[in-house]
Design a protein around this motif. Structure first.
Motif, PDB file in Angstrom:
ATOM      1  N   PHE A  89      89.082   3.977  23.782  1.00 28.31           N
ATOM      2  CA  PHE A  89      89.296   3.569  25.167  1.00 28.31           C
ATOM      3  C   PHE A  89      90.008   4.646  25.978  1.00 28.31           C
ATOM      4  CE2 PHE A  89      89.130  -1.340  24.661  1.00 28.31           C
ATOM      5  CZ  PHE A  89      87.750  -1.276  24.659  1.00 28.31           C
ATOM      6  N   GLY A  90      90.622   5.608  25.293  1.00 24.65           N
ATOM      7  CA  GLY A  90      91.393   6.617  26.006  1.00 24.65           C
ATOM      8  C   GLY A  90      90.584   7.442  26.974  1.00 24.65           C
ATOM      9  N   PHE A  91      89.269   7.568  26.736  1.00 25.91           N
ATOM     10  CA  PHE A  91      88.480   8.397  27.650  1.00 25.91           C
ATOM     11  C   PHE A  91      88.421   7.792  29.047  1.00 25.91           C
ATOM     12  CE2 PHE A  91      85.022   5.456  26.850  1.00 25.91           C
ATOM     13  CZ  PHE A  91      84.219   5.546  27.979  1.00 25.91           C
ATOM     14  N   ILE A  92      88.654   6.474  29.158  1.00 32.92           N
ATOM     15  CA  ILE A  92      88.678   5.847  30.484  1.00 32.92           C
ATOM     16  C   ILE A  92      89.900   6.323  31.261  1.00 32.92           C
ATOM     17  CG2 ILE A  92      88.724   3.648  31.723  1.00 32.92           C
ATOM     18  CD1 ILE A  92      87.410   2.355  29.316  1.00 32.92           C
ATOM     19  N   ASN A  93      91.053   6.404  30.585  1.00 37.26           N
ATOM     20  CA  ASN A  93      92.252   6.928  31.241  1.00 37.26           C
ATOM     21  C   ASN A  93      92.042   8.373  31.680  1.00 37.26           C
ATOM     22  OD1 ASN A  93      93.708   4.534  30.770  1.00 37.26           O
ATOM     23  ND2 ASN A  93      94.371   5.231  28.763  1.00 37.26           N
ATOM     24  N   THR A  94      91.395   9.157  30.824  1.00 37.31           N
ATOM     25  CA  THR A  94      91.117  10.543  31.177  1.00 37.31           C
ATOM     26  C   THR A  94      90.242  10.627  32.413  1.00 37.31           C
ATOM     27  OG1 THR A  94      91.272  11.214  28.855  1.00 37.31           O
ATOM     28  CG2 THR A  94      90.153  12.717  30.356  1.00 37.31           C
ATOM     29  N   VAL A 111      86.623  13.769  30.809  1.00 38.32           N
ATOM     30  CA  VAL A 111      86.714  14.786  31.857  1.00 38.32           C
ATOM     31  C   VAL A 111      85.381  14.932  32.572  1.00 38.32           C
ATOM     32  CG1 VAL A 111      87.059  17.245  32.289  1.00 38.32           C
ATOM     33  CG2 VAL A 111      88.583  16.034  30.711  1.00 38.32           C
ATOM     34  N   TRP A 112      84.314  14.988  31.802  1.00 38.34           N
ATOM     35  CA  TRP A 112      82.975  15.134  32.401  1.00 38.34           C
ATOM     36  C   TRP A 112      82.640  13.957  33.306  1.00 38.34           C
ATOM     37  CZ3 TRP A 112      78.122  12.671  30.754  1.00 38.34           C
ATOM     38  CH2 TRP A 112      77.013  13.193  31.402  1.00 38.34           C
ATOM     39  N   LEU A 113      82.896  12.740  32.822  1.00 41.11           N
ATOM     40  CA  LEU A 113      82.619  11.562  33.647  1.00 41.11           C
ATOM     41  C   LEU A 113      83.539  11.508  34.864  1.00 41.11           C
ATOM     42  CD1 LEU A 113      82.093   8.848  30.875  1.00 41.11           C
ATOM     43  CD2 LEU A 113      80.345   9.902  32.324  1.00 41.11           C
ATOM     44  N   GLY A 114      84.798  11.930  34.696  1.00 37.56           N
ATOM     45  CA  GLY A 114      85.722  11.937  35.824  1.00 37.56           C
ATOM     46  C   GLY A 114      85.287  12.868  36.931  1.00 37.56           C
ATOM     47  N   LEU A 115      84.583  13.941  36.577  1.00 36.83           N
ATOM     48  CA  LEU A 115      84.062  14.864  37.581  1.00 36.83           C
ATOM     49  C   LEU A 115      82.744  14.398  38.175  1.00 36.83           C
ATOM     50  CD1 LEU A 115      84.826  18.242  35.757  1.00 36.83           C
ATOM     51  CD2 LEU A 115      86.061  17.268  37.697  1.00 36.83           C
ATOM     52  N   LEU A 116      82.137  13.372  37.555  1.00 34.83           N
ATOM     53  CA  LEU A 116      80.865  12.846  38.053  1.00 34.83           C
ATOM     54  C   LEU A 116      81.032  11.635  38.963  1.00 34.83           C
ATOM     55  CD1 LEU A 116      78.477  13.020  34.943  1.00 34.83           C
ATOM     56  CD2 LEU A 116      78.331  14.389  37.027  1.00 34.83           C
ATOM     57  N   VAL A 117      81.905  10.699  38.564  1.00 36.03           N
ATOM     58  CA  VAL A 117      82.025   9.449  39.317  1.00 36.03           C
ATOM     59  C   VAL A 117      82.715   9.710  40.651  1.00 36.03           C
ATOM     60  CG1 VAL A 117      82.031   8.026  37.245  1.00 36.03           C
ATOM     61  CG2 VAL A 117      84.188   8.861  38.152  1.00 36.03           C
ATOM     62  N   PRO A 118      82.419   8.900  41.680  1.00 33.71           N
ATOM     63  CA  PRO A 118      82.898   9.224  43.032  1.00 33.71           C
ATOM     64  C   PRO A 118      84.333   8.800  43.329  1.00 33.71           C
ATOM     65  CG  PRO A 118      81.467   7.297  43.100  1.00 33.71           C
ATOM     66  CD  PRO A 118      81.421   7.811  41.687  1.00 33.71           C
ATOM     67  N   ASN A 119      84.871   7.808  42.620  1.00 35.63           N
ATOM     68  CA  ASN A 119      86.196   7.299  42.966  1.00 35.63           C
ATOM     69  C   ASN A 119      86.844   6.631  41.753  1.00 35.63           C
ATOM     70  OD1 ASN A 119      85.132   4.479  42.927  1.00 35.63           O
ATOM     71  ND2 ASN A 119      84.070   5.165  44.781  1.00 35.63           N
ATOM     72  N   PRO A 120      88.165   6.372  41.809  1.00 34.78           N
ATOM     73  CA  PRO A 120      88.844   5.744  40.668  1.00 34.78           C
ATOM     74  C   PRO A 120      88.300   4.366  40.317  1.00 34.78           C
ATOM     75  CG  PRO A 120      90.450   6.761  42.141  1.00 34.78           C
ATOM     76  CD  PRO A 120      89.126   6.807  42.845  1.00 34.78           C
ATOM     77  N   GLU A 121      87.818   3.627  41.310  1.00 36.07           N
ATOM     78  CA  GLU A 121      87.258   2.307  41.017  1.00 36.07           C
ATOM     79  C   GLU A 121      86.039   2.416  40.118  1.00 36.07           C
ATOM     80  OE1 GLU A 121      88.059   3.413  44.041  1.00 36.07           O
ATOM     81  OE2 GLU A 121      89.849   2.175  44.371  1.00 36.07           O
ATOM     82  N   ALA A 122      85.205   3.402  40.387  1.00 37.54           N
ATOM     83  CA  ALA A 122      84.027   3.614  39.538  1.00 37.54           C
ATOM     84  C   ALA A 122      84.438   4.034  38.135  1.00 37.54           C
ATOM     85  CB  ALA A 122      83.119   4.665  40.162  1.00 37.54           C
ATOM     86  N   ALA A 123      85.518   4.801  38.028  1.00 35.60           N
ATOM     87  CA  ALA A 123      86.001   5.189  36.708  1.00 35.60           C
ATOM     88  C   ALA A 123      86.479   3.971  35.924  1.00 35.60           C
ATOM     89  CB  ALA A 123      87.134   6.210  36.836  1.00 35.60           C
ATOM     90  N   GLY A 124      87.132   3.025  36.612  1.00 37.03           N
ATOM     91  CA  GLY A 124      87.553   1.799  35.944  1.00 37.03           C
ATOM     92  C   GLY A 124      86.381   0.997  35.428  1.00 37.03           C
ATOM     93  N   GLY A 125      85.226   1.128  36.089  1.00 39.23           N
ATOM     94  CA  GLY A 125      84.038   0.413  35.646  1.00 39.23           C
ATOM     95  C   GLY A 125      83.479   0.930  34.333  1.00 39.23           C
ATOM     96  N   LEU A 126      83.976   2.075  33.866  1.00 40.32           N
ATOM     97  CA  LEU A 126      83.515   2.606  32.575  1.00 40.32           C
ATOM     98  C   LEU A 126      83.909   1.694  31.417  1.00 40.32           C
ATOM     99  CD1 LEU A 126      84.390   6.392  33.064  1.00 40.32           C
ATOM    100  CD2 LEU A 126      82.120   5.334  33.151  1.00 40.32           C
ATOM    101  N   PHE A 127      84.856   0.793  31.659  1.00 45.17           N
ATOM    102  CA  PHE A 127      85.239  -0.165  30.624  1.00 45.17           C
ATOM    103  C   PHE A 127      84.044  -1.013  30.207  1.00 45.17           C
ATOM    104  CE2 PHE A 127      86.784  -4.325  29.242  1.00 45.17           C
ATOM    105  CZ  PHE A 127      87.681  -3.949  28.245  1.00 45.17           C
ATOM    106  N   ALA A 128      83.141  -1.285  31.164  1.00 40.43           N
ATOM    107  CA  ALA A 128      81.958  -2.083  30.857  1.00 40.43           C
ATOM    108  C   ALA A 128      81.042  -1.366  29.873  1.00 40.43           C
ATOM    109  CB  ALA A 128      81.197  -2.408  32.145  1.00 40.43           C
ATOM    110  N   VAL A 129      81.148  -0.041  29.807  1.00 38.71           N
ATOM    111  CA  VAL A 129      80.372   0.730  28.840  1.00 38.71           C
ATOM    112  C   VAL A 129      81.127   0.843  27.523  1.00 38.71           C
ATOM    113  CG1 VAL A 129      79.307   2.969  28.373  1.00 38.71           C
ATOM    114  CG2 VAL A 129      79.257   2.020  30.690  1.00 38.71           C
TER     115      VAL A 129
END
Length: 274
Positions: free
Chosen positions: A86-91, A172-190
């Motif tokens: 789960f740590g990659f979501i924080n990253t 890191v790669w996903l953090g540079l791809l997603v547009p905002n922190p809310e979208a990054a939080g949605g990675l939990f669904a994956v």
């Protein structure tokens, strides 16, 4: 002439020096953020404690381990793996926060190595992962979990950090791809299905055949099985090739993930618009 003047040392040595210096400064920055925003570190370190307590006590009396054994002993190494996964979501969240606030653009405008920005994030998160693991293990021991000591314990600890190291680059790669922190939080669904369809909570041989095959080949299942073996707790493994070679695969999977996503993360950073 200054001792730090790149013209006074060979070019390659100069590049390495500035890469390490830039990386060290970014690690210091990340740790200072934790110091100045204790709520963030409290949540990041508190979540593992709650996870161990909830899953250990809620599932502990209801699940069975193939071949016998205490389910709590089976569960704890899996919980450590889940936290690392789960740590990659924080990253990703921290990276996209810097990106949307213009911090990444400021870094790119400075004479610093592109790889240092990515590496600095990785080292900072790895240090936080060490603290998470230590707190989780102390909590598990307070609940009665007793792993074997010695080199096996250190080996399991290293494998868990090795998995986290590989997943950092995905974050890191996903953090540079997603547009905002809310979208990054949605990675939990994956992340949640990927951890559930694994050997973290249930041995793959207790699942339907096709689902058990998917779970056994999940990279985090190899780390979970190898950690159980090194900790001296019930393995609950099956007879498939991937399950019988959990330890070498726990080393190999992160190598593959790092080889793929570390270059992608660096390349994505270099291609960001100024």
């Amino acid at each position: 002439m200054s001792a730090l003047d790149p013209t006074t040392v060979p070019r390659e040595r100069g590049r390495l020096y500035w890469l390490l210096a830039d990386c060290g400064n970014l690690v210091r920055r990340g740790l200072l953020h934790y110091q100045r925003q204790p709520v963030n570190i409290a949540w990041q370190l508190g979540f593992p404690i709650l996870s161990v307590l909830l899953y250990g006590y809620v599932f502990g009396s209801a699940m069975k381990v193939p071949g016998g054994g205490d389910y709590q002993d089976f569960l704890m190494p899996g919980m450590f793996v889940m936290t690392m996964a789960f740590g990659f979501i924080n990253t990703a969240t921290l990276v996209v926060h810097d990106s949307t606030k213009g911090v990444i653009d400021r870094f790119r405008s400075m004479p610093m190595a592109s790889s240092a920005v990515v590496a600095g994030r990785g080292v900072t998160d790895l240090l936080a992962a060490c603290a998470e693991l230590a707190i989780m293990m102390l909590t598990a021991m307070a609940m009665g979990w007793r792993p074997d000591g010695g080199w096996g314990f250190l080996g399991a600890f290293g494998l868990l950090l090795w998995l986290r190291f590989a997943l950092i680059w995905i974050g890191v790669w996903l953090g540079l791809l997603v547009p905002n922190p809310e979208a990054a939080g949605g990675l939990f669904a994956v992340a949640f299905p990927l951890t559930m369809i694994s050997s973290i909570f249930v041995a793959p041989q207790l699942m339907p055949d096709w689902l058990g095959w998917v779970a056994a080949w999940n990279p985090i299942s190899s780390t979970a099985a190898a950690a159980r073996e090194l900790f001296g707790t019930p393995v609950g493994g099956g007879d498939s090739w991937i399950e019988r070679h959990a330890l070498p695969m726990a080393v190999g999977w992160p190598v593959i993930l790092t080889a793929v996503f570390l270059p992608l993360a660096v390349r994505r950073f270099q291609r960001l618009s100024r």
